[in-house]
Design a protein around this motif. Sequence first.
Motif, short mmCIF file in Angstrom:
data_model
loop_
_atom_site.label_atom_id
_atom_site.label_comp_id
_atom_site.label_asym_id
_atom_site.label_seq_id
_atom_site.Cartn_x
_atom_site.Cartn_y
_atom_site.Cartn_z
N ARG A 1 25.16 39.77 42.93
CA ARG A 1 26.27 38.94 42.41
C ARG A 1 27.04 38.26 43.54
O ARG A 1 27.76 37.31 43.34
N CYS A 2 26.92 38.81 44.77
CA CYS A 2 27.73 38.30 45.89
C CYS A 2 27.22 36.91 46.31
O CYS A 2 26.06 36.73 46.65
N ASN A 3 28.14 35.93 46.29
CA ASN A 3 27.78 34.57 46.72
C ASN A 3 28.30 34.28 48.13
O ASN A 3 28.34 33.13 48.54
N LYS A 4 28.75 35.32 48.81
CA LYS A 4 29.23 35.26 50.20
C LYS A 4 30.47 34.37 50.37
O LYS A 4 30.68 33.80 51.44
N CYS A 5 31.27 34.22 49.32
CA CYS A 5 32.44 33.33 49.41
C CYS A 5 33.47 33.83 50.41
O CYS A 5 34.26 33.06 50.94
N GLY A 6 33.52 35.13 50.64
CA GLY A 6 34.45 35.68 51.65
C GLY A 6 35.85 35.96 51.14
O GLY A 6 36.72 36.35 51.92
N LEU A 7 36.08 35.78 49.83
CA LEU A 7 37.45 36.00 49.32
C LEU A 7 37.89 37.46 49.42
O LEU A 7 39.07 37.76 49.33
N CYS A 8 36.93 38.35 49.62
CA CYS A 8 37.29 39.78 49.71
C CYS A 8 37.58 40.19 51.16
O CYS A 8 38.01 41.32 51.39
N THR A 9 37.33 39.32 52.10
CA THR A 9 37.33 39.78 53.50
C THR A 9 38.73 39.98 54.10
O THR A 9 39.01 41.04 54.65
N PRO B 1 34.09 43.72 53.51
CA PRO B 1 33.35 43.98 52.26
C PRO B 1 32.11 43.11 52.10
O PRO B 1 31.06 43.60 51.68
N ARG B 2 32.22 41.83 52.46
CA ARG B 2 31.06 40.94 52.33
C ARG B 2 29.92 41.41 53.23
O ARG B 2 28.77 41.51 52.81
N GLY B 3 30.26 41.76 54.48
CA GLY B 3 29.24 42.21 55.44
C GLY B 3 28.57 43.49 54.95
O GLY B 3 27.34 43.63 55.03
N ASN C 1 39.69 41.51 44.43
CA ASN C 1 39.72 40.14 44.98
C ASN C 1 38.40 39.39 44.82
O ASN C 1 38.29 38.24 45.24
N CYS C 2 37.41 40.03 44.22
CA CYS C 2 36.09 39.39 44.13
C CYS C 2 35.95 38.62 42.82
O CYS C 2 35.99 39.22 41.74
N PRO C 3 35.78 37.31 42.90
CA PRO C 3 35.65 36.52 41.66
C PRO C 3 34.30 36.72 40.95
O PRO C 3 34.15 36.36 39.80
N SER C 4 33.33 37.31 41.67
CA SER C 4 32.00 37.48 41.07
C SER C 4 31.81 38.85 40.43
O SER C 4 30.71 39.17 39.96
N GLY C 5 32.85 39.66 40.44
CA GLY C 5 32.77 40.96 39.78
C GLY C 5 31.92 41.98 40.52
O GLY C 5 31.37 42.90 39.90
N VAL C 6 31.83 41.85 41.85
CA VAL C 6 31.09 42.87 42.60
C VAL C 6 31.93 44.16 42.62
O VAL C 6 33.11 44.12 42.97
N ARG C 7 31.32 45.25 42.21
CA ARG C 7 32.02 46.56 42.24
C ARG C 7 31.63 47.24 43.54
O ARG C 7 30.71 48.06 43.60
N HIS C 8 32.36 46.90 44.61
CA HIS C 8 32.04 47.48 45.92
C HIS C 8 32.11 49.00 45.88
O HIS C 8 31.31 49.68 46.51
N ASP C 9 33.10 49.53 45.15
CA ASP C 9 33.27 50.99 45.09
C ASP C 9 31.99 51.66 44.58
O ASP C 9 31.52 52.64 45.14
S1 SF4 Z 1 34.51 38.16 47.12
FE1 SF4 Z 1 32.73 38.98 46.03
S2 SF4 Z 1 31.30 37.27 45.99
FE2 SF4 Z 1 32.82 36.76 47.57
S3 SF4 Z 1 31.96 37.59 49.49
FE3 SF4 Z 1 33.23 39.20 48.64
S4 SF4 Z 1 31.78 40.44 47.45
FE4 SF4 Z 1 30.79 38.48 47.82
#
Ligand code: SF4
Length: 423
Positions: A15-23, A39-41, A76-84
Amino acid sequence: MERQAIQETKKMVDRCNKCGLCTTSCPVYQQVLIEAANPRGRIQLVKYFLEGKIPLSKRFKEIILTCLLCETCVVNCPSGVRHDQVFNDLRAELVKQYGLDWKKRFVFNLLTNEKLLRSSMVFARLGRSRLIETLTKGMRIGNIPAGKLPRVNPRPFRDRFNGVIRPDGEPKGRVFYFTGCFTNYFGADVGQAVVNVLKQLRVEIEIPAAQDCCGIAAILSGEGDLPLENVSRNIAVLSRARVDAVLVDCATCGAAFRKEYIALLKRKGMETAQAEILKGKTFDVMEYVAERLGELPLPKDYKGGKIRVTYHDPCHLVRAQGVSDAPRKILKALPQVEYVEMEEANTCCGGGGSFQFDYPEISKGVTEKKIACIRETGARVVATGCPGCRVTIGGNMNDHDRIDVLHPMQLLDMALSGKMGKW
Ligand code: SF4
Ligand code: SF4
């Protein structure tokens, strides 16, 4: 990892599109500034691992473990990635490959064996003698001076009761109070405040002596087998209890019952129906009380001085359970309190369970930011509903700070009993 779990985790990382909004809001990344540790890395590394492109190396292990599991990235992830979810799956995999270090295994063995835990507390109590305190002077556990660690209760909190506390008159409800290990062995003052307030609400309180540790410390370290008996017993006893609610005073126990038990059972391919019932019955005690605040005899004509109080949101309460209004509602209702919101109230305190002992340099930077936000409010008290946060914040304060760290229920109890003015 089981084939099904691999598929699930793979779907999640895809689901991660590497947008970086979580970083940028990741408290660990803010300290270390390494792409692999944001988180993205981390998600990309897990993706490469699942695709068989990289091994579960020691460096990879360090990166996965250098995470507070604060869930800031999740919200903070708009793509719904459940990092946990992803990181917990990987931690379980790491334990399979590398095992647990002996100190953690020792602690988890203690926590998952109530008899052993109880007898070890006798020694811990003796350990706080004047002689031992003199010998350990200057010693630190992680960033916390040994002398600032919580003291063991003179006797376990649950031993004060005979299982059920009945209010005067007809009870208005019946609850199960799961005290958790912390209140039972270290935080009797919090437990007593909870009981006092619930009694004023005319609620019948069940506190059986036999309660098992929720096991979340082991679960979040990737060791899912050791606490499985505790998990099964807690689910069986608590989900069947004939009560209106199962109340917890600890953000982490609440997160276990509402979230981590189901995740663990799913990871192990086990039945989750009873765990879902427990999830539905569990409330943080502040949620339960906040809904009934009007029934409490708070002083209406208080004219004395006010004490300035601020509130820190524990990760396991604000993000894992979505509880943030209830504690504020309680604190703002106290006539003796001047409530002040701190900057970044919902940012992690840097404790992260054993994270602060495993990675003290990173934890220190995160905790210092939190303490700076608390100081800026000029508050005399910082309230928070998590024993781990209270230990981290209280243990890292300077002696000249003169800021007490309390559970909101302690302030409510003081306000009701008229002790706040005398404080
Ligand atoms: S916010 Fe979500 S989609 Fe964007 S980089 Fe982080 S994990 Fe990936
Ligand atoms: S859980 Fe917290 S510490 Fe871990 S990657 Fe996400 S934001 Fe960073």
